[in-house]
Design a protein around this motif. Structure first.
Motif, PDB file in Angstrom:
ATOM      1  N   SER A  62      -7.212   1.439   3.617  1.00 30.02           N
ATOM      2  CA  SER A  62      -6.922   0.368   2.654  1.00 30.02           C
ATOM      3  C   SER A  62      -7.104  -1.014   3.284  1.00 30.02           C
ATOM      4  O   SER A  62      -7.483  -1.963   2.604  1.00 30.02           O
ATOM      5  CB  SER A  62      -5.506   0.512   2.128  1.00 30.02           C
TER       6      SER A  62
ATOM      7  N   ASN B 125       1.854   8.663  -6.785  1.00 29.37           N
ATOM      8  CA  ASN B 125       2.075  10.100  -6.657  1.00 29.37           C
ATOM      9  C   ASN B 125       3.277  10.547  -7.475  1.00 29.37           C
ATOM     10  O   ASN B 125       3.256  11.579  -8.115  1.00 29.37           O
ATOM     11  CB  ASN B 125       2.257  10.481  -5.180  1.00 29.37           C
TER      12      ASN B 125
ATOM     13  N   VAL C  88       0.852  -1.200   0.000  1.00 29.39           N
ATOM     14  CA  VAL C  88       0.000   0.000   0.000  1.00 29.39           C
ATOM     15  C   VAL C  88       0.883   1.243   0.000  1.00 29.39           C
ATOM     16  O   VAL C  88       0.703   2.167  -0.804  1.00 29.39           O
ATOM     17  CB  VAL C  88      -0.932   0.032   1.236  1.00 29.39           C
TER      18      VAL C  88
ATOM     19  N   SER D 172      -5.782   5.515   1.383  1.00 28.90           N
ATOM     20  CA  SER D 172      -4.605   4.894   1.994  1.00 28.90           C
ATOM     21  C   SER D 172      -4.867   4.559   3.453  1.00 28.90           C
ATOM     22  O   SER D 172      -4.434   3.525   3.943  1.00 28.90           O
ATOM     23  CB  SER D 172      -3.376   5.796   1.841  1.00 28.90           C
TER      24      SER D 172
ATOM     25  N   GLN E 202      -7.729  10.445  -1.648  1.00 30.91           N
ATOM     26  CA  GLN E 202      -6.462   9.703  -1.599  1.00 30.91           C
ATOM     27  C   GLN E 202      -6.098   9.346  -0.175  1.00 30.91           C
ATOM     28  O   GLN E 202      -5.633   8.245   0.116  1.00 30.91           O
ATOM     29  CB  GLN E 202      -5.337  10.564  -2.163  1.00 30.91           C
ATOM     30  N   ASP E 203      -6.300  10.330   0.707  1.00 29.97           N
ATOM     31  CA  ASP E 203      -5.966  10.150   2.111  1.00 29.97           C
ATOM     32  C   ASP E 203      -6.809   9.018   2.703  1.00 29.97           C
ATOM     33  O   ASP E 203      -6.296   8.121   3.370  1.00 29.97           O
ATOM     34  CB  ASP E 203      -6.226  11.462   2.847  1.00 29.97           C
TER      35      ASP E 203
ATOM     36  N   PHE F 241       1.082   3.983  -3.203  1.00 32.43           N
ATOM     37  CA  PHE F 241       0.747   5.406  -3.167  1.00 32.43           C
ATOM     38  C   PHE F 241       1.974   6.264  -3.476  1.00 32.43           C
ATOM     39  O   PHE F 241       1.856   7.304  -4.129  1.00 32.43           O
ATOM     40  CB  PHE F 241       0.103   5.785  -1.828  1.00 32.43           C
TER      41      PHE F 241
ATOM     42  N   LEU G 273      -2.223   9.664 -10.147  1.00 30.31           N
ATOM     43  CA  LEU G 273      -3.415  10.138  -9.451  1.00 30.31           C
ATOM     44  C   LEU G 273      -3.700  11.597  -9.780  1.00 30.31           C
ATOM     45  O   LEU G 273      -4.791  12.082  -9.553  1.00 30.31           O
ATOM     46  CB  LEU G 273      -3.240   9.994  -7.936  1.00 30.31           C
TER      47      LEU G 273
END
Ligand SMILES: [Zn+2]
Length: 351
Positions: A241, A127, A119, A238, A234-235, A123, A132
């Protein structure tokens, strides 16, 4: 006196009392070395190089050298395991899952550790490659631009086809009202895509009296500040998840309703290794696209069903037919689980 305390038999109390009597116990000498009669971690009387109760080393060091030693040992341990785990996860996922469940726990990276690691890596890579879009207003490079280009080409093809249909209809003296409406739709789509490619946002969210009341607060937030919402999504994705694991396990119960041989632990291990592999595919795909190899990235879409089939077949020792049937069900379930998860994170992001 110490003999008396040992006779108490209470491990923790014994250790505490031993330390109270010997104030130097647990403190390193000038050489950073400790000489212990009781475990520094749990207080159990020591009989060998390791504590028989908690497993900690009898002698520990308190020096810079020891710190680097720990650091290196940790890295090498992880590295040794990860190079054993990743090829197995890719080519023989079912064999690894079965061996892990059966007890070879120290040999492979545990499913949970692998999941968290993946994970984090996913991300970071998404990024870094701009997949994204660092914010809603400037979708830069990466998968998004490729997708937009493909969408535009697709629309252009469709438009050309409609123009041909229109000519044919006119020649036959038929009505072209319907075709004209579709042409207008294609043109509007293309204008939207071009706007986004030039750094705009998707057709801006409009809140009016047509908007259903339950969705209005969310839509207002998106219209007000799309960047903030994108960041919050996005926050949330993650942060939550881990939710994909409990969301997926009930599907595994449905896949194996009469197999008492496999319990929830087994399913959780299967699901967690499987999800980790799928996230690694996402990482690989976005790296390929970032390197300009989107054609190869496209091929990765065929990997998940194939991997699920092999993973299911080996993990649960299935025949070919029942593995194919269960793979089809699992692919469907995966879509549902991912859709549920996406809906939840978008809702949290737009709240
Ligand atoms: Zn101990």
């Amino acid at each position: 006196m110490p003999g008396e305390f040992e006779a108490i038999g209470d491990v923790v109390t014994g250790g505490l009392l031993a330390r109270a009597i010997e104030p130097n116990a647990g403190e390193a000498g000038a050489d950073g070395h400790t000489h212990e009669r009781n475990c520094l971690n749990c207080g159990m009387a020591l009989t060998g190089a390791f504590c028989s109760a908690c497993g900690q080393k009898a002698h520990i060091h308190r020096s810079v050298r020891a710190f680097f030693h720990d650091f290196l040992a940790g890295m090498l341990n992880f590295e040794g395991k990860i190079w054993r785990t990743l090829p197995m996860l890719a080519w023989r996922p079912g064999e690894m899952t079965r061996r892990y469940i059966a007890g070879e726990r120290a040999r492979f990276i545990s499913p949970v550790a692998l999941y968290l690691f993946t994970v984090f890596a996913m991300f970071a890579v998404l990024n870094f490659t701009g997949t994204l879009g660092s914010n809603g207003k400037h979708i830069r490079g990466g998968v998004m631009q490729e997708g937009l280009k493909t969408g535009l080409a697709e629309d252009q093809k469709q438009l050309a086809k409609l123009e041909v249909e229109r000519k044919a209809a006119l020649a036959k003296g038929k009505s072209v009202a319907d075709i004209d409406r579709r042409i207008a739709g294609e043109k509007a789509d293309m204008a939207d895509i071009q706007k986004v490619m030039n750094g705009g946002t998707f057709a801006s969210v409009q809140v009016d009296k047509e908007t259903p009341s339950w969705i209005r607060p969310f839509a207002e937030n998106v219209a007000k500040d799309p960047d903030l919402v994108s960041m919050k999504v996005q926050d949330a994705a993650s942060k939550y998840s881990w939710l994909l694991i409990p969301l997926s396990v009930p599907f595994m119960w449905l896949l194996f309703p009469f197999r008492r041989r496999y319990n929830t632990y087994d399913h959780a291990v299967f699901v967690t290794y499987s999800l980790s592999f799928m996230m690694m595919l996402v990482i690989t795909g976005s790296l390929l696209v970032a390197a300009g190899l989107s054609g190869w990235a496209g091929l990765l879409f065929f990997v998940p069903p194939f991997h699920m089939y092999r993973h299911l077949k080996q993990s649960y020792e299935l025949g070919r037919f029942s593995a194919i049937m269960r793979t089809m069900a699992l692919v469907t379930f995966a879509f549902i689980a991912v859709a549920l998860f996406a809906a939840a994170t978008v809702a949290i992001g737009a709240m």
